[in-house]
Design an enzyme around this catalytic site. Structure first.
Site, PDB file in Angstrom:
ATOM      1  N   GLU A   1     111.948 -25.068  -6.605  1.00  0.00           N
ATOM      2  CA  GLU A   1     111.308 -24.998  -7.571  1.00  0.00           C
ATOM      3  C   GLU A   1     112.039 -24.159  -9.024  1.00  0.00           C
ATOM      4  OE1 GLU A   1     107.407 -23.742  -6.326  1.00  0.00           O
ATOM      5  OE2 GLU A   1     108.029 -21.531  -6.710  1.00  0.00           O
TER       6      GLU A   1
ATOM      7  N   CYS B   1     114.201 -19.224 -14.272  1.00  0.00           N
ATOM      8  CA  CYS B   1     114.158 -18.823 -13.488  1.00  0.00           C
ATOM      9  C   CYS B   1     114.538 -19.963 -12.262  1.00  0.00           C
ATOM     10  CB  CYS B   1     112.842 -18.117 -13.700  1.00  0.00           C
ATOM     11  SG  CYS B   1     112.192 -17.801 -11.483  1.00  0.00           S
TER      12      CYS B   1
ATOM     13  N   CYS C   1     113.675 -19.168   1.984  1.00  0.00           N
ATOM     14  CA  CYS C   1     113.922 -17.754   2.621  1.00  0.00           C
ATOM     15  C   CYS C   1     114.156 -17.115   3.142  1.00  0.00           C
ATOM     16  CB  CYS C   1     113.649 -17.516   0.761  1.00  0.00           C
ATOM     17  SG  CYS C   1     114.547 -15.323   1.190  1.00  0.00           S
TER      18      CYS C   1
ATOM     19  N   CYS D   1     109.562 -11.575   2.873  1.00  0.00           N
ATOM     20  CA  CYS D   1     108.515 -10.683   2.286  1.00  0.00           C
ATOM     21  C   CYS D   1     106.838 -11.607   1.962  1.00  0.00           C
ATOM     22  CB  CYS D   1     109.194 -10.938   0.824  1.00  0.00           C
ATOM     23  SG  CYS D   1     110.526 -10.501   0.436  1.00  0.00           S
TER      24      CYS D   1
ATOM     25  N   CYS E   1     104.942 -13.025   0.289  1.00  0.00           N
ATOM     26  CA  CYS E   1     105.700 -13.951  -0.621  1.00  0.00           C
ATOM     27  C   CYS E   1     105.311 -15.796   0.560  1.00  0.00           C
ATOM     28  CB  CYS E   1     107.121 -13.689  -0.656  1.00  0.00           C
ATOM     29  SG  CYS E   1     108.179 -15.163  -0.844  1.00  0.00           S
TER      30      CYS E   1
ATOM     31  N   CYS F   1     105.721 -17.262  -6.243  1.00  0.00           N
ATOM     32  CA  CYS F   1     106.816 -18.699  -6.159  1.00  0.00           C
ATOM     33  C   CYS F   1     106.907 -19.152  -4.614  1.00  0.00           C
ATOM     34  CB  CYS F   1     108.007 -16.773  -5.390  1.00  0.00           C
ATOM     35  SG  CYS F   1     109.123 -16.866  -4.007  1.00  0.00           S
TER      36      CYS F   1
END
Ligand code: SF4
Length: 366
Positions: A97, A123, A130, A134, A137, A354
């Site tokens: 995205e 962005c 990932c 985190c 997230c 995100c």
């Protein structure tokens, strides 16, 4: 039909992966590359067949071996504040995205003549998923699928500029702050920075490109050695290692001191500042004692602090802080001489945290 085209593209090379010099090495007549790049990056061509300044045989040859469409848009959502979040499908079917953030509206005089052009920030994602993990997230939940190629990063910006009819010469700011940890894909991110900044592509100066990291100190040093001239943003989010390791497990590998040492050594334009992103989470890190610690940590660094109000997603254990606390936090930092902004919650109504658009779409499609 579309699926067939995507599969065909997988067998071809993506032109957006090439710097001008690299692509020139494949041609006897170098000026052809300038022409091809103009069609792609400046005239926003959709297909080689539109490149009328090239001989027909060359157009056919190019379309047999190359493509310049590494992604297709499967969904987009526009927020009330006009930011637009895009969900893209890559040629191998994976989803990423990107977000277009309008920063300033166009202004015109009484005769309708434009006096100031609209300004945008785009962005972009740097990885599919990932591995940084985190805890706040959504992207982290699926783990890392793969790194994006440079051309897939460039493709997000090209697609968004083209489909919003943002003219080629209108500069945009780029933030590598979408899905993924950009410094975990430093090779391709740094190449994307170079490609995007070339005069014959989109000519986006590195000074307009900000690489945001969760704090990979070793790669911050490597990025600094490359002397690309990009800006740096650090997702800090906590002022002590205990809380930071809870929020961001990567802190166990590179603690706050290691990050600060790397930032102090990072070459940055005298007129620019290192951005520190600080996600305010209700009752966790939004007290004035945290603000005090933050001031101490940033002592001696040309820093700018961006406070972001946590945007809860479904199932999140964290809560959004009150605006009142955020303003108190900001006032404290400002009184100590730190430049500090509270980031507008752009796209709050369109799941701007995100990974949320992707997660919701996956739910919808399955
Ligand atoms: S916040 Fe960024 S670095 Fe952390 S897991 Fe999510 S995508 Fe990765």
């Amino acid at each position: 039909m579309q699926e067939r085209k995507l599969k065909e593209n997988l067998k071809k090379e993506n032109i957006l992966n090439f710097t001008k010099e690299e692509f020139e090495s494949r041609f006897d007549k170098k000026f052809r590359v300038k022409q091809i790049f103009e069609w792609i990056y400046q005239k926003y061509a959709d297909d080689f067949s539109q490149m009328s300044s090239l001989p027909k045989e060359l157009r056919q040859d190019l379309s047999r071996h190359y493509h310049f469409s590494p992604l297709e848009c499967v969904k987009f959502e526009q927020s009330k504040d006009k930011s637009i979040k895009y969900l893209f499908r890559l040629n191998d079917g994976l989803l990423i995205e990107s977000v277009l953030l309008p920063m300033k509206e166009e202004q015109s005089d009484e005769n309708g003549k434009i006096t100031k052009h609209a300004r945008y920030t785009i962005c972009v994602s740097s990885q599919v998923g990932c591995k940084s993990g985190c805890s706040f997230c959504l992207t982290a939940k699926g783990g890392l699928k793969r790194n994006l190629e440079a051309g897939e990063i460039v493709g997000q910006i090209l697609w968004i500029k083209k489909h919003n009819q943002i003219p080629y010469e209108r500069r945009v700011n780029i933030v590598y702050m979408g899905m993924g940890e950009p410094l975990d894909n430093l090779k391709n991110v740094s190449k994307a920075v170079k490609i995007l900044s070339e005069n014959d592509t989109l000519a986006i100066s590195p000074k307009r490109q900000t690489i945001s990291t969760s704090g990979l100190a070793k790669q911050i040093a490597e990025l600094g050695q490359m002397k690309l001239g990009v800006l740096l943003a650090i997702s800090l989010h906590a002022v002590n290692d205990e809380l930071r390791s809870e929020l961001m497990p990567i802190n166990k590998a590179y603690n706050i001191k290691a990050i600060m040492d790397a930032v102090r050594a990072f070459p940055i334009d005298q007129r620019k500042r290192v951005m520190f992103e600080y996600l305010l989470i209700d009752g966790l890190n939004d007290g004035l004692d945290h603000a005090k610690e933050l001031v101490k940590l940033l002592n001696g660094i040309k820093a700018k602090v961006n406070l972001i109000l946590f945007n809860p997603h479904e199932g999140s254990i964290y809560k959004r802080p009150s605006l009142e606390n955020a303003v108190k936090f900001q006032d404290f930092l400002s009184a100590k001489g730190l430049t500090c902004t509270i980031r507008e919650s752009k796209g709050l109504d369109i799941s701007a945290a995100c990974g949320q658009l992707k997660e919701r779409s996956l739910v919808k499609m399955s």
